[in-house]
Design a protein around this motif. Sequence first.
Motif, PDB file in Angstrom:
ATOM      1  N   UNK A  29      -2.140 -34.768  23.106  1.00  0.00           N
ATOM      2  CA  UNK A  29      -2.048 -33.543  22.579  1.00  0.00           C
ATOM      3  C   UNK A  29      -3.073 -33.299  21.408  1.00  0.00           C
ATOM      4  N   UNK A  30      -3.510 -34.229  20.998  1.00  0.00           N
ATOM      5  CA  UNK A  30      -4.495 -34.179  20.035  1.00  0.00           C
ATOM      6  C   UNK A  30      -5.975 -33.724  20.309  1.00  0.00           C
ATOM      7  N   UNK A  31      -6.268 -33.738  21.641  1.00  0.00           N
ATOM      8  CA  UNK A  31      -7.579 -33.362  22.151  1.00  0.00           C
ATOM      9  C   UNK A  31      -7.524 -32.088  22.947  1.00  0.00           C
ATOM     10  N   UNK A  32      -8.468 -31.223  22.988  1.00  0.00           N
ATOM     11  CA  UNK A  32      -8.553 -29.864  23.811  1.00  0.00           C
ATOM     12  C   UNK A  32      -7.908 -30.059  25.360  1.00  0.00           C
ATOM     13  N   UNK A  33      -8.852 -31.288  25.799  1.00  0.00           N
ATOM     14  CA  UNK A  33      -8.459 -31.395  27.028  1.00  0.00           C
ATOM     15  C   UNK A  33      -6.927 -32.035  27.477  1.00  0.00           C
ATOM     16  N   UNK A  34      -6.474 -32.697  26.498  1.00  0.00           N
ATOM     17  CA  UNK A  34      -5.250 -33.102  26.665  1.00  0.00           C
ATOM     18  C   UNK A  34      -3.943 -31.790  26.619  1.00  0.00           C
ATOM     19  N   UNK A 245     -10.872 -21.904  28.145  1.00  0.00           N
ATOM     20  CA  UNK A 245      -9.571 -22.207  28.316  1.00  0.00           C
ATOM     21  C   UNK A 245      -9.271 -23.256  27.376  1.00  0.00           C
ATOM     22  N   UNK A 246     -10.219 -23.990  26.570  1.00  0.00           N
ATOM     23  CA  UNK A 246      -9.872 -24.930  25.722  1.00  0.00           C
ATOM     24  C   UNK A 246      -9.958 -24.358  24.208  1.00  0.00           C
ATOM     25  N   UNK A 247     -10.593 -23.050  24.061  1.00  0.00           N
ATOM     26  CA  UNK A 247     -10.661 -22.269  22.778  1.00  0.00           C
ATOM     27  C   UNK A 247      -8.986 -21.583  22.648  1.00  0.00           C
ATOM     28  N   UNK A 248      -8.553 -21.748  21.191  1.00  0.00           N
ATOM     29  CA  UNK A 248      -7.245 -21.092  20.932  1.00  0.00           C
ATOM     30  C   UNK A 248      -7.449 -19.996  20.248  1.00  0.00           C
TER      31      UNK A 248
END
Length: 258
Positions: A29-34, A245-248
């Motif tokens: 969960x520390x990575x964007x892909x995770x 999808x990986x940008x929050x």
Amino acid sequence: MNLTQEHLSVVLAERVRAARPDLGERFDLRSPDGLLAARAEITGAREGAGEGAGEGAGEAGGEAGVVAVAVLPRFDLSSWIRTTCAFAHGLDQPTATAWRTSFTKTVFLAGNPRNLLGRFPFDHVAEDSSTAWLAPAPAAASRTLRRLLKLFDGPGELATRPPERIVLPGAVGQRSPVRRELHLATAGVSVSAVLVHLTHLLVESVLDGLIAPGDTVTTRQRPYLEAGAEPFAALRISAAGVGRPTRLRAYAGLTEEG
């Protein structure tokens, strides 16, 4: 508070890990892909109606998972804050746990609750009957209601309004009432999306004990929450938009006690 992508990732990962420790063990969960993989796992049974969007209708959302349902004829910000907090405050512990662990999808339906009260066993109805709620339950339990009504459709952005102080309804408990600010991001955010993000923030803040009956919440609208310097006690974070999808993005935030 500098709401960088790194900070938003950390806050979202903490939320996922607290609700579903198993996902923290299976994904980094520390990575964007995770985080993306974990979010895909959460929303996998909701094709076309992910937890971040939260706008799946009865039939489109399928019959999997836990679903909460709200019926409303129109959206009024201050009224919605009051009734949503009252609904959340009335949830029993098993239902509250179900909300957290399933990342409950809420379906918003357009209708007049007054015309439905004798036909459906709502778990909470606003004092003025402007909103009615079915608490989180297996999707099949609300199938008839979801087939009867259409999705609440609010395609435009939330109309700008000045700050408003709202005292949350209900009997005041043992702790002294507190004051907080509720910040909403509005740029490029439809009313339908505001409903989703605001509802999740409010319900989870009630369940966490951050807000309770008698507390005062002051609403503040701004294009982007990232522009603020307020310390937030709770944030509603989701994907920034289609194709990213990986940008929050932080869509709603509840400040520390004032």
